[in-house]
Design a protein around this motif. Structure first.
Motif, PDB file in Angstrom:
ATOM      1  N   THR A 178      17.859  72.789  67.632  1.00 45.97           N
ATOM      2  CA  THR A 178      16.652  73.505  68.065  1.00 45.97           C
ATOM      3  C   THR A 178      15.697  72.482  68.647  1.00 45.97           C
ATOM      4  N   PRO A 179      15.608  72.409  70.005  1.00 44.00           N
ATOM      5  CA  PRO A 179      14.781  71.373  70.629  1.00 44.00           C
ATOM      6  C   PRO A 179      13.302  71.487  70.289  1.00 44.00           C
ATOM      7  N   SER A 180      12.786  72.739  70.161  1.00 42.23           N
ATOM      8  CA  SER A 180      11.342  72.892  69.947  1.00 42.23           C
ATOM      9  C   SER A 180      10.893  72.279  68.630  1.00 42.23           C
ATOM     10  N   THR A 181      11.736  72.337  67.621  1.00 40.46           N
ATOM     11  CA  THR A 181      11.353  71.788  66.306  1.00 40.46           C
ATOM     12  C   THR A 181      12.118  70.517  65.963  1.00 40.46           C
ATOM     13  N   LYS A 182      12.995  70.090  66.875  1.00 38.96           N
ATOM     14  CA  LYS A 182      13.851  68.914  66.631  1.00 38.96           C
ATOM     15  C   LYS A 182      14.687  69.064  65.362  1.00 38.96           C
ATOM     16  N   THR A 183      15.156  70.294  65.186  1.00 40.99           N
ATOM     17  CA  THR A 183      15.951  70.605  63.992  1.00 40.99           C
ATOM     18  C   THR A 183      17.437  70.580  64.329  1.00 40.99           C
ATOM     19  N   VAL A 184      18.186  70.000  63.434  1.00 41.10           N
ATOM     20  CA  VAL A 184      19.652  69.948  63.566  1.00 41.10           C
ATOM     21  C   VAL A 184      20.248  70.678  62.371  1.00 41.10           C
ATOM     22  N   ALA A 198      20.041  55.091  65.878  1.00 40.06           N
ATOM     23  CA  ALA A 198      19.756  55.702  64.574  1.00 40.06           C
ATOM     24  C   ALA A 198      18.584  56.680  64.695  1.00 40.06           C
ATOM     25  N   ARG A 199      18.703  57.832  63.989  1.00 40.39           N
ATOM     26  CA  ARG A 199      17.630  58.827  63.928  1.00 40.39           C
ATOM     27  C   ARG A 199      17.155  58.930  62.482  1.00 40.39           C
ATOM     28  N   THR A 200      15.827  59.204  62.307  1.00 40.02           N
ATOM     29  CA  THR A 200      15.243  59.247  60.967  1.00 40.02           C
ATOM     30  C   THR A 200      14.915  60.682  60.594  1.00 40.02           C
ATOM     31  N   PRO A 201      15.386  61.180  59.421  1.00 38.44           N
ATOM     32  CA  PRO A 201      15.042  62.546  58.993  1.00 38.44           C
ATOM     33  C   PRO A 201      13.626  62.594  58.415  1.00 38.44           C
ATOM     34  N   ASP A 202      13.087  63.799  58.376  1.00 42.51           N
ATOM     35  CA  ASP A 202      11.724  63.923  57.837  1.00 42.51           C
ATOM     36  C   ASP A 202      11.714  64.159  56.339  1.00 42.51           C
ATOM     37  N   ALA A 203      12.904  64.300  55.730  1.00 41.18           N
ATOM     38  CA  ALA A 203      12.992  64.555  54.297  1.00 41.18           C
ATOM     39  C   ALA A 203      14.340  64.075  53.782  1.00 41.18           C
ATOM     40  N   ALA A 204      14.443  64.074  52.478  1.00 34.82           N
ATOM     41  CA  ALA A 204      15.718  63.688  51.868  1.00 34.82           C
ATOM     42  C   ALA A 204      16.792  64.708  52.197  1.00 34.82           C
ATOM     43  N   LEU A 205      18.026  64.276  52.122  1.00 38.88           N
ATOM     44  CA  LEU A 205      19.168  65.129  52.419  1.00 38.88           C
ATOM     45  C   LEU A 205      19.967  65.365  51.144  1.00 38.88           C
ATOM     46  N   GLY A 206      20.624  66.537  51.082  1.00 41.65           N
ATOM     47  CA  GLY A 206      21.432  66.826  49.912  1.00 41.65           C
ATOM     48  C   GLY A 206      22.154  68.145  50.070  1.00 41.65           C
ATOM     49  N   VAL A 252      18.041  69.665  59.072  1.00 47.78           N
ATOM     50  CA  VAL A 252      17.081  68.598  58.907  1.00 47.78           C
ATOM     51  C   VAL A 252      16.348  68.392  60.221  1.00 47.78           C
ATOM     52  N   VAL A 253      15.054  67.973  60.122  1.00 48.72           N
ATOM     53  CA  VAL A 253      14.245  67.655  61.291  1.00 48.72           C
ATOM     54  C   VAL A 253      14.333  66.152  61.525  1.00 48.72           C
ATOM     55  N   LEU A 254      14.679  65.755  62.771  1.00 47.82           N
ATOM     56  CA  LEU A 254      14.827  64.345  63.102  1.00 47.82           C
ATOM     57  C   LEU A 254      13.663  63.886  63.980  1.00 47.82           C
ATOM     58  N   ASP A 255      13.446  62.579  64.013  1.00 47.17           N
ATOM     59  CA  ASP A 255      12.385  62.046  64.863  1.00 47.17           C
ATOM     60  C   ASP A 255      12.756  62.133  66.332  1.00 47.17           C
ATOM     61  N   SER A 256      14.078  62.252  66.631  1.00 46.07           N
ATOM     62  CA  SER A 256      14.524  62.413  68.011  1.00 46.07           C
ATOM     63  C   SER A 256      15.889  63.085  67.991  1.00 46.07           C
ATOM     64  N   ILE A 257      16.077  64.066  68.907  1.00 42.57           N
ATOM     65  CA  ILE A 257      17.383  64.732  69.006  1.00 42.57           C
ATOM     66  C   ILE A 257      18.006  64.485  70.374  1.00 42.57           C
ATOM     67  N   THR A 258      17.484  63.500  71.099  1.00 45.73           N
ATOM     68  CA  THR A 258      17.994  63.214  72.443  1.00 45.73           C
ATOM     69  C   THR A 258      19.481  62.859  72.370  1.00 45.73           C
ATOM     70  N   GLY A 259      20.300  63.540  73.149  1.00 41.21           N
ATOM     71  CA  GLY A 259      21.734  63.265  73.220  1.00 41.21           C
ATOM     72  C   GLY A 259      22.560  63.963  72.189  1.00 41.21           C
ATOM     73  N   ILE A 260      21.900  64.683  71.219  1.00 40.14           N
ATOM     74  CA  ILE A 260      22.656  65.374  70.169  1.00 40.14           C
ATOM     75  C   ILE A 260      22.902  66.800  70.618  1.00 40.14           C
ATOM     76  N   THR A 261      24.172  67.233  70.556  1.00 36.76           N
ATOM     77  CA  THR A 261      24.552  68.580  70.962  1.00 36.76           C
ATOM     78  C   THR A 261      25.449  69.190  69.900  1.00 36.76           C
ATOM     79  N   THR A 262      25.654  70.502  70.037  1.00 39.87           N
ATOM     80  CA  THR A 262      26.527  71.221  69.103  1.00 39.87           C
ATOM     81  C   THR A 262      27.934  70.615  69.134  1.00 39.87           C
ATOM     82  N   GLY A 263      28.502  70.437  67.941  1.00 44.14           N
ATOM     83  CA  GLY A 263      29.844  69.857  67.826  1.00 44.14           C
ATOM     84  C   GLY A 263      29.857  68.368  67.597  1.00 44.14           C
TER      85      GLY A 263
END
Length: 639
Positions: free
Chosen positions: A64-70, A15-23, A29-40
């Protein structure tokens, strides 16, 4: 997706945790970790709310690895709090296929798969067909259940379906297809309803009630929402109920307490209408209860229905374990009985002939009629096998005072009927021909069915006995309930059959006289017993004297007894004579009664304990033929 498309069960990653609510306004969204997440990749948004439909799927289009943005292909369709989790989905090794095609649309889609496997509510599956692939969340797992019989009432989509356990089994009182027309309705009810007078602990086996009215040993007691126990003893004065086992849970003071009983309604339905109905209220499943259902309705045990019981239609078998009796009743359940079998194929000639036995309870078929001494007329309508008919004649001869009414084989021609008649020479049977046509109760309106005449003829016997007496020949009498005869006989055919003592049924509707029994002869060569009414009259007299003189058994065999017997018989025969059953204008012309020493008995007879009475009667005989002689008369000269 078409039928056969591949369905792959998805597994959940960390499980990954977002830094803000989603809608809908958050395309990324910025996640606490993007390890293993790729396009698609497909991510599952796990919403913390209790709503089972709150979870949602999103597709990753950029990372975006630098900001951990998906970045999402499309933003979420609904709002999700910041405490939600995002989980990456990957294919598992478990796959199946679609059993039916599905189309896109806003409404929920029902997937029919070849195998359920581990799929359950909350599972994620991915549908793949060619280059097209799409994940989906399973919100509800629906299964199909085949019912053994049609439902009585319609039910809307979404109605609650719950499994039930058997408390008791309802059986038709007697086997047969007729039982499938029985509709049984069980409605939950309560005799007693009160509250707890004090708390009850989990280990308690004694509770005190505000009122003990309606509570009995054997009552299933329901405390609070759904705590159940069986009452072993009830003290109505102290309002204390002793339970058969500890409660298992604690129940607070003032909690509602009631008993669990039910109402049983049994209806016999014919052509969509209730033809017969029974209702039994306040029944219990507890064997110690005064309203124990099998005791009130009637029980079924050892493969047999009990003779006692309030129901004429059903019996109950209590074959459920004790634990099942503590389960709640369905508020209302209506079902038809099913599985009834008439076993017509198993009722053969041997079943009719039956088995003889010294023990009356073990006699079957015709032999079981020995247990009913009041019967005077017997028949086996439609059963024309010689073995069956001869067994019936033998039965009449053994029972002495019975007379058999027999049929010729169904559909017989005149020659076949004559041939069948030659099989009998007895003074205790009569044969009738031809078959009669009646309305078919199992066919369409207007359908007819050919049936053997003996059943209708026995009805004519009984009617004549009641209206005229046994001395009146049961002939030239209208046959009720008959539409036609299978074979139309005229005087010519009767002139052939009558001398053979084969009785005919004739159609006189052209003469406005209906359909009549037009023969009354016994199937015998003995000229003394030619007529049915004469034979049955003598059987009636013999049986009446046999029954009426039982008082003389073990009396002193001397003149006072002889005089009393003579007087008793004379009084009876005088009544018979005055009814028109005997000939003569004087009593001595109609009958005589002899009894006495050196008249009907010797000293050896008296020493042997025999009381011998000679009775002679002159029965009236029917006017079978009407002969009119006509001669010419000329005018005579007058001097």
């Amino acid at each position: 997706f078409g039928a056969g498309a591949q369905v792959t069960v998805q597994t959940l990653g960390p499980a990954r945790t977002p830094d803000a609510a989603l809608g809908p306004q958050t395309p990324a969204v910025v996640l606490d970790s993007i390890t293993g997440i790729t396009t698609g990749d497909v991510l599952l948004i796990q919403d913390p709310s209790d709503d089972p439909g709150a979870d949602e799927l999103v597709v990753v289009t950029a990372v975006t690895p630098s900001t951990k943005t998906v970045t999402f292909q499309e933003p979420p369709r609904r709002d999700h709090p910041a405490s939600s989790k995002l989980v990456k989905l990957t294919d598992s090794a478990e796959t199946t296929t679609l059993g039916a095609a599905v189309t896109a649309g806003p409404a929920p889609v029902v997937l029919r798969v070849a195998a359920i496997g581990t799929i359950k509510a909350g599972s994620i599956v991915r549908l793949t067909e060619g280059a097209t692939s799409e994940p989906a969340i399973v919100t509800r797992l629906a299964t199909e259940t085949k019912l053994a019989s049609p439902l009585v009432d319609p039910h809307a989509v979404g109605v609650t379906v719950v499994p039930v356990s058997t408390h008791m089994t309802v059986r038709a009182q007697w086997p047969g297809v007729w039982g499938d027309a029985l509709r049984v309705t069980v409605t939950a009810a309560s005799i007693g309803a009160t509250t707890l007078d004090g708390p009850a602990g989990a280990t308690d086996t004694v509770i005190k009630l505000a009122s003990a009215v309606g509570f009995h040993p054997g009552s299933v007691v329901v405390l609070g929402a759904d705590t159940r126990a069986v009452a072993a003893a009830v003290n109505p004065v102290t309002r204390v109920v002793t339970l058969a086992a500890p409660l298992g849970v604690s129940v607070g003071s003032g909690a509602a307490v009631r008993t669990q009983e039910f109402t049983l309604t049994v209806e016999r339905v014919e052509n969509g209408r209730v033809a017969e109905s029974e209702r039994f209220d306040r029944l219990s499943v507890g064997a110690a209860h005064p309203r124990y259902a099998p005791r009130i309705v009637g029980s079924w045990a050892g493969g047999r229905p009990s003779e006692s019981g309030g129901s004429l239609l059903v019996r109950l078998s209590d074959d459920a374990p004790d634990a099942a009796k503590l389960r709640p009743f369905v508020d209302r359940l209506t079902l038809y009985l099913s599985g009834g079998q008439d076993d017509v194929a198993g009722v053969d000639d041997d079943a009719y002939i039956g088995q003889e036995s010294e023990d009356p309870d073990d006699r079957t078929g015709i032999q079981a009629l020995q247990n009913e001494p009041a019967i005077s007329i017997v028949g086996v309508p439609g059963r024309t096998a010689l073995e069956v008919q001869q067994a019936l004649v033998t039965h009449c001869e053994i029972m002495r005072y019975r007379f058999a009414v027999l049929d010729v084989p169904p559909g017989s021609k005149l020659g076949d009927a004559r041939k069948h008649r030659q099989n009998f020479d007895t003074t205790r049977a009569a044969l009738y021909y031809p078959d009669v046509m009646v309305a078919d109760p199992f066919g369409a309106p207007g359908d007819r069915r050919a049936v053997a005449p003996s059943g209708h003829v026995m009805g004519v016997y009984a009617r004549t006995d009641m209206t005229r007496g046994v001395h009146k020949a049961p002939a030239n009498e209208v046959v009720g309930g008959v539409l036609a005869l299978r074979t139309a006989l005229t005087k010519g055919e009767q002139d052939i059959l009558n001398p053979l003592n084969l009785n005919c049924l004739r159609d006189f509707r052209s003469e406005n006289r209906g359909i009549r029994v037009y023969g009354g002869r016994v199937a015998t060569s003995d000229q003394e017993w030619t007529y049915v009414n004469v034979r049955r009259l003598l059987l009636f007299i013999e049986q009446s004297l046999d029954t009426g003189l039982q008082w003389a058994v073990f009396e002193v065999n001397e003149k006072p007894l002889w005089d009393a017997v003579r007087q008793s018989i004379t009084g009876f025969l005088d009544t018979v004579w005055r009814s028109g059953a005997l000939q003569g204008t004087k009593q001595e012309e109609a009958f005589f009664v002899n009894v006495g020493y050196d008249v009907t008995m010797s000293q050896a007879d008296i020493d042997g304990g025999r009381l011998i009475v000679e009775v002679g009667v002159a029965p009236v005989k029917p006017a079978e033929f009407v002969v009119v002689r006509i001669s010419q008369k000329t005018r005579e000269a007058v001097a």
